[in-house]
Design an enzyme around this catalytic site. Structure first.
Site, PDB file in Angstrom:
ATOM      1  N   CYS A 124       0.838  -1.200   0.000  1.00 20.83           N
ATOM      2  CA  CYS A 124       0.000   0.000   0.000  1.00 20.83           C
ATOM      3  C   CYS A 124       0.870   1.246   0.000  1.00 20.83           C
ATOM      4  O   CYS A 124       1.778   1.387   0.794  1.00 20.83           O
ATOM      5  CB  CYS A 124      -0.903  -0.003   1.224  1.00 20.83           C
ATOM      6  SG  CYS A 124      -1.951   1.443   1.349  1.00 20.83           S
ATOM      7  N   PHE A 263      20.088   0.601  -3.912  1.00 18.09           N
ATOM      8  CA  PHE A 263      21.010  -0.448  -4.361  1.00 18.09           C
ATOM      9  C   PHE A 263      22.196  -0.565  -3.401  1.00 18.09           C
ATOM     10  O   PHE A 263      23.353  -0.671  -3.821  1.00 18.09           O
ATOM     11  CB  PHE A 263      21.487  -0.188  -5.786  1.00 18.09           C
ATOM     12  CG  PHE A 263      20.420  -0.347  -6.825  1.00 18.09           C
ATOM     13  CD1 PHE A 263      19.889  -1.599  -7.110  1.00 18.09           C
ATOM     14  CD2 PHE A 263      19.937   0.756  -7.520  1.00 18.09           C
ATOM     15  CE1 PHE A 263      18.896  -1.752  -8.065  1.00 18.09           C
ATOM     16  CE2 PHE A 263      18.947   0.612  -8.477  1.00 18.09           C
ATOM     17  CZ  PHE A 263      18.419  -0.651  -8.756  1.00 18.09           C
ATOM     18  N   GLN A 266      26.799  -4.772  -0.623  1.00 17.23           N
ATOM     19  CA  GLN A 266      28.242  -4.905  -0.434  1.00 17.23           C
ATOM     20  C   GLN A 266      28.834  -3.510  -0.220  1.00 17.23           C
ATOM     21  O   GLN A 266      28.426  -2.814   0.694  1.00 17.23           O
ATOM     22  CB  GLN A 266      28.856  -5.648  -1.623  1.00 17.23           C
ATOM     23  CG  GLN A 266      28.333  -7.076  -1.757  1.00 17.23           C
ATOM     24  CD  GLN A 266      28.875  -7.795  -2.967  1.00 17.23           C
ATOM     25  OE1 GLN A 266      29.387  -7.191  -3.903  1.00 17.23           O
ATOM     26  NE2 GLN A 266      28.751  -9.117  -2.953  1.00 17.23           N
ATOM     27  N   SER A 267      29.775  -3.087  -1.042  1.00 17.56           N
ATOM     28  CA  SER A 267      30.385  -1.767  -0.841  1.00 17.56           C
ATOM     29  C   SER A 267      29.796  -0.713  -1.767  1.00 17.56           C
ATOM     30  O   SER A 267      30.303   0.404  -1.842  1.00 17.56           O
ATOM     31  CB  SER A 267      31.900  -1.855  -1.069  1.00 17.56           C
ATOM     32  OG  SER A 267      32.181  -2.264  -2.407  1.00 17.56           O
TER      33      SER A 267
END
Length: 273
Positions: A124, A263, A266-267
């Site tokens: 929603c 996104f 990791q690094s």
């Protein structure tokens, strides 16, 4: 928030207290079939009732419902300050859970004036808003400072977050929202709905009077409109998510002055606003 009370009808003693349940399944691997038990995340209807009037039914994982009610009330601008909540009572029945929230008269008058009925689905966003103009007119600016070094803390915080999701660890089906200060995760909330997890986290910060200018929100989800709105509503200056942002989330993050990073894996991370 010390005046709040909670009645759980033994919620802490039933299967919902862990946020998941075990179900019988038939697992197929190639031509091999076996009956096994699997853990699945709880999804339960929770009705939010203000001064006796039902406002929304949210599909949520039935944990941490007091802070969920506080967070939802603030991020949906039902109240302007936590002092406007006088009492929270949580009542379980066979049909679901009722969260009965007593709010100040001025907040209730505002709620009745701008009331919207939600069918709270796990994705929603702005369901129930009366017009597109409301998106523009109700969006608050962020006034807390953003600190660039917070971005450098995202990778380590994401590693910590992966180790602090007990429901997701056994079900793979829950979102998590975490509060990060000085690169360390201070608290995490999980829920079947990403917006519910965030409301629980923000409600916790408010209930315990945690300084929201000294940290940022980290989430295991995409960055959607409602997450940006909820963070901006509580003056959070950075939202970091593991998955992609939406175009509207980016636009409104820029408009409100909220820093949006997505996104976060990791690094790596990508800053969109």
């Amino acid at each position: 928030m010390d005046s709040l009370t909670e009645t759980t009808n033994a919620l802490s003693n039933d299967t919902h207290a862990q946020g998941y349940q075990s179900v019988s399944t038939t697992r197929h691997v190639g031509h091999i079939r076996e009956v096994v038990y699997d853990c699945v995340v709880e999804e339960f209807p929770v009705a939010l009732i203000y001064n006796g009037i039902s406002h929304a039914v949210m599909m949520t994982t039935p944990l941490d419902l007091e802070v969920f009610a506080i967070g939802f009330s603030l991020t949906e601008a039902i109240i302007d300050h936590p002092r406007q909540i006088y009492d929270i009572e949580i009542i379980k029945s066979d049909l679901g859970i009722q969260v009965e929230i007593t709010i100040a008269s001025e907040a209730f008058i505002k709620l009745k004036t701008h009331r919207r009925t939600l069918a709270g689905q796990t994705g929603c966003g702005i369901c129930g808003i009366e017009s597109l103009q409301q998106i523009q007119h109700t969006f608050p600016p962020v006034t807390h400072d953003f600190f660039v070094h917070w971005l450098d803390q995202i990778p380590d915080a994401m590693v910590q977050l992966q180790q602090q999701q007990p429901i997701s660890a056994v079900t793979g089906g829950a979102h998590a929202a975490a509060w990060v200060v000085n690169g360390n995760i201070l608290t995490v909330f999980e829920d079947v709905g990403r917006h519910n997890a965030l409301d629980k986290l923000l409600g916790h910060l408010v209930k315990h009077d945690i300084d929201r200018s000294q940290g940022f929100v980290l989430m295991t989800s995409r960055a959607s409109y409602e997450l940006v709105k909820k963070c901006a509503q509580l003056n959070i200056s950075l939202l970091a998510t593991i998955s992609a942002p939406t175009s509207l989330a980016i636009e409104l993050a820029k408009r409100s002055g909220l820093k949006l990073a997505s996104f976060c894996r990791q690094s790596r991370y990508v800053v969109y606003s």
